[in-house]
Write a protein that holds these residues in place. Structure first.
Motif, short mmCIF file in Angstrom:
data_model
loop_
_atom_site.label_atom_id
_atom_site.label_comp_id
_atom_site.label_asym_id
_atom_site.label_seq_id
_atom_site.Cartn_x
_atom_site.Cartn_y
_atom_site.Cartn_z
N LEU A 91 -3.87 16.67 -10.76
CA LEU A 91 -4.32 16.50 -12.14
C LEU A 91 -5.84 16.53 -12.21
O LEU A 91 -6.52 15.88 -11.41
CB LEU A 91 -3.79 15.15 -12.64
CG LEU A 91 -3.91 14.80 -14.13
CD1 LEU A 91 -3.03 15.71 -14.96
CD2 LEU A 91 -3.52 13.34 -14.35
N GLN A 92 -6.38 17.28 -13.17
CA GLN A 92 -7.83 17.29 -13.38
C GLN A 92 -8.10 17.26 -14.88
O GLN A 92 -8.23 18.29 -15.53
CB GLN A 92 -8.49 18.51 -12.74
CG GLN A 92 -10.03 18.43 -12.76
CD GLN A 92 -10.70 19.47 -11.89
OE1 GLN A 92 -10.05 20.34 -11.33
NE2 GLN A 92 -12.00 19.39 -11.77
N ILE A 93 -8.21 16.04 -15.42
CA ILE A 93 -8.44 15.86 -16.86
C ILE A 93 -9.59 14.90 -17.14
O ILE A 93 -10.00 14.75 -18.30
CB ILE A 93 -7.17 15.36 -17.57
CG1 ILE A 93 -6.78 13.96 -17.08
CG2 ILE A 93 -6.02 16.35 -17.41
CD1 ILE A 93 -5.66 13.33 -17.88
N GLU A 94 -10.15 14.26 -16.11
CA GLU A 94 -11.20 13.27 -16.32
C GLU A 94 -12.57 13.94 -16.46
O GLU A 94 -12.89 14.88 -15.73
CB GLU A 94 -11.22 12.27 -15.17
CG GLU A 94 -9.96 11.43 -15.10
CD GLU A 94 -10.00 10.44 -13.94
OE1 GLU A 94 -9.96 9.23 -14.19
OE2 GLU A 94 -10.06 10.91 -12.79
N ILE A 95 -13.39 13.44 -17.37
CA ILE A 95 -14.74 13.98 -17.59
C ILE A 95 -15.62 13.67 -16.39
O ILE A 95 -15.62 12.55 -15.87
CB ILE A 95 -15.36 13.36 -18.86
CG1 ILE A 95 -14.55 13.78 -20.10
CG2 ILE A 95 -16.82 13.76 -19.02
CD1 ILE A 95 -14.92 13.02 -21.35
N ALA A 96 -16.37 14.67 -15.94
CA ALA A 96 -17.30 14.47 -14.84
C ALA A 96 -18.54 13.74 -15.33
O ALA A 96 -19.08 14.07 -16.39
CB ALA A 96 -17.68 15.82 -14.23
N LYS B 41 -10.56 5.41 -19.40
CA LYS B 41 -9.35 4.71 -18.99
C LYS B 41 -8.25 5.72 -18.74
O LYS B 41 -7.99 6.58 -19.57
CB LYS B 41 -8.90 3.70 -20.05
CG LYS B 41 -7.65 2.92 -19.67
CD LYS B 41 -7.24 1.96 -20.77
CE LYS B 41 -5.98 1.19 -20.40
NZ LYS B 41 -5.53 0.29 -21.50
N LEU B 42 -7.61 5.61 -17.59
CA LEU B 42 -6.48 6.47 -17.24
C LEU B 42 -5.27 5.58 -17.01
O LEU B 42 -5.29 4.68 -16.18
CB LEU B 42 -6.78 7.28 -15.97
CG LEU B 42 -5.68 8.24 -15.53
CD1 LEU B 42 -5.64 9.46 -16.44
CD2 LEU B 42 -5.90 8.68 -14.08
N ASP B 43 -4.22 5.84 -17.77
CA ASP B 43 -3.00 5.04 -17.66
C ASP B 43 -1.82 5.98 -17.44
O ASP B 43 -1.66 6.96 -18.17
CB ASP B 43 -2.79 4.23 -18.95
CG ASP B 43 -1.54 3.37 -18.87
OD1 ASP B 43 -1.43 2.56 -17.94
OD2 ASP B 43 -0.66 3.53 -19.75
N THR B 44 -1.00 5.70 -16.42
CA THR B 44 0.15 6.54 -16.13
C THR B 44 1.40 5.69 -15.98
O THR B 44 1.33 4.47 -15.80
CB THR B 44 -0.04 7.35 -14.82
OG1 THR B 44 0.03 6.46 -13.70
CG2 THR B 44 -1.38 8.07 -14.81
N CYS C 109 1.09 10.30 -18.87
CA CYS C 109 -0.33 10.08 -18.57
C CYS C 109 -1.11 10.02 -19.87
O CYS C 109 -0.98 10.90 -20.73
CB CYS C 109 -0.86 11.21 -17.68
SG CYS C 109 -2.64 11.11 -17.35
N ASP C 110 -1.93 8.97 -20.02
CA ASP C 110 -2.82 8.84 -21.17
C ASP C 110 -4.25 8.63 -20.66
O ASP C 110 -4.50 7.74 -19.83
CB ASP C 110 -2.40 7.66 -22.04
CG ASP C 110 -1.09 7.92 -22.77
OD1 ASP C 110 -1.10 8.69 -23.73
OD2 ASP C 110 -0.05 7.37 -22.33
N TYR C 111 -5.15 9.45 -21.17
CA TYR C 111 -6.56 9.37 -20.76
C TYR C 111 -7.44 9.24 -22.01
O TYR C 111 -7.30 10.03 -22.95
CB TYR C 111 -6.96 10.62 -19.98
CG TYR C 111 -8.44 10.71 -19.64
CD1 TYR C 111 -9.03 9.81 -18.76
CD2 TYR C 111 -9.23 11.70 -20.21
CE1 TYR C 111 -10.38 9.90 -18.45
CE2 TYR C 111 -10.58 11.80 -19.91
CZ TYR C 111 -11.15 10.90 -19.02
OH TYR C 111 -12.50 10.98 -18.72
N THR C 112 -8.30 8.25 -22.03
CA THR C 112 -9.26 8.08 -23.12
C THR C 112 -10.65 7.90 -22.51
O THR C 112 -10.80 7.30 -21.44
CB THR C 112 -8.92 6.85 -23.99
OG1 THR C 112 -8.87 5.68 -23.16
CG2 THR C 112 -7.58 7.03 -24.68
#
Length: 257
Positions: free
Chosen positions: A21-26, A37-40, A69-72
């Protein structure tokens, strides 16, 4: 510019599988992550690993059944919008070693197939002026048509069909830039105003000694994009790579100012 990002993903896996998975901001000098916040759902394994060129991270996940998966996140983008046409190309023999791989053809960007076209259509232009002309040519010559391409569509396919989505626009610009001996790579980003709302894809070209984000679709400018990751083409920076079987149940992406 301050951006809020919300991503929701839900899948069904019939058997245990590995997900990348690659969805997080660098978190970078020109885009400072304020919080995230990453919640799975429950998974058997999760581990962060460094992504291509050390820009951002990927997450290895081992799971089965229903995966959610929830990413904020909130990020401040502090990047100027430059006049690309005024920037100079770096002569090949002076290019830094880490840019050389982005001169070469790749799976979705067979740049060697475009050299004759580039010479005929843009041969009187150099550096950033050529990149700007190629960006504008793609923007006016192509139709943005959701569903018109798939995971096998290359820049050459899109060039022939004259249609595609952001992924295809980026691949064509990357291929044309590399055919002009200008390093270019694929960037996965979040940006407001993308229609339909989704993960967005743009090109990044190396001019005047640094990388510059360019969106051939015209939907986003450099000062509104938050990079997720980079790679030679879409194969290297997919938001989800699956080593097994999976079925999409839900997917939403929201980016607001």
């Amino acid at each position: 510019m301050e951006l809020d990002v919300n991503v929701h993903l839900k899948y069904q896996l019939p058997a245990p599988a590995d997900l990348l998975l690659q969805i997080e901001i660098a978190d970078l000098a020109d885009q400072k992550l304020q919080w995230s916040k990453l919640d799975t759902s429950d998974v058997d394994h999760m581990a962060h690993v460094t992504a291509d060129d050390g820009l951002g991270e990927r997450i290895w996940i081992r799971t089965d059944g229903e995966f959610r998966c929830d990413y904020t996140a909130r990020v401040i983008v502090d990047r100027p919008v430059l006049d690309i046409s005024a920037l100079e190309a770096v002569p090949p023999h002076l290019l830094p070693g880490d840019t050389v791989r982005y001169l070469m053809p790749s799976r979705y960007c067979p740049s060697d197939e475009f050299q004759s076209f580039v010479a005929a259509e843009f041969g009187d232009l150099q550096g950033g002026a050529r990149i700007a002309a190629m960006r504008d040519w793609i923007n006016t010559s192509f139709s943005y048509v959701p569903g018109s391409s798939n995971a096998q569509t290359t820049a050459l396919d899109s060039f022939v069909q004259r249609q595609g989505v952001c992924r295809d626009y980026a691949h064509v610009l990357i291929a044309l830039a590399r055919a002009s001996t200008i390093p270019a790579r694929f960037a996965s980003v979040y940006a407001p105003g993308v229609t339909p709302p989704d993960f967005h894809a743009v090109a990044e070209v190396f001019l005047d000694g640094t990388w510059h984000l360019i969106d051939a679709t015209g939907m986003a400018s450099a000062d509104t994009m938050a990079r997720i990751g980079i790679g030679p083409d879409a194969a290297g920076v997919a938001f989800l790579s699956v080593f097994g079987q999976i079925t999409l149940l839900e997917q939403t992406v929201s980016v607001t100012v």
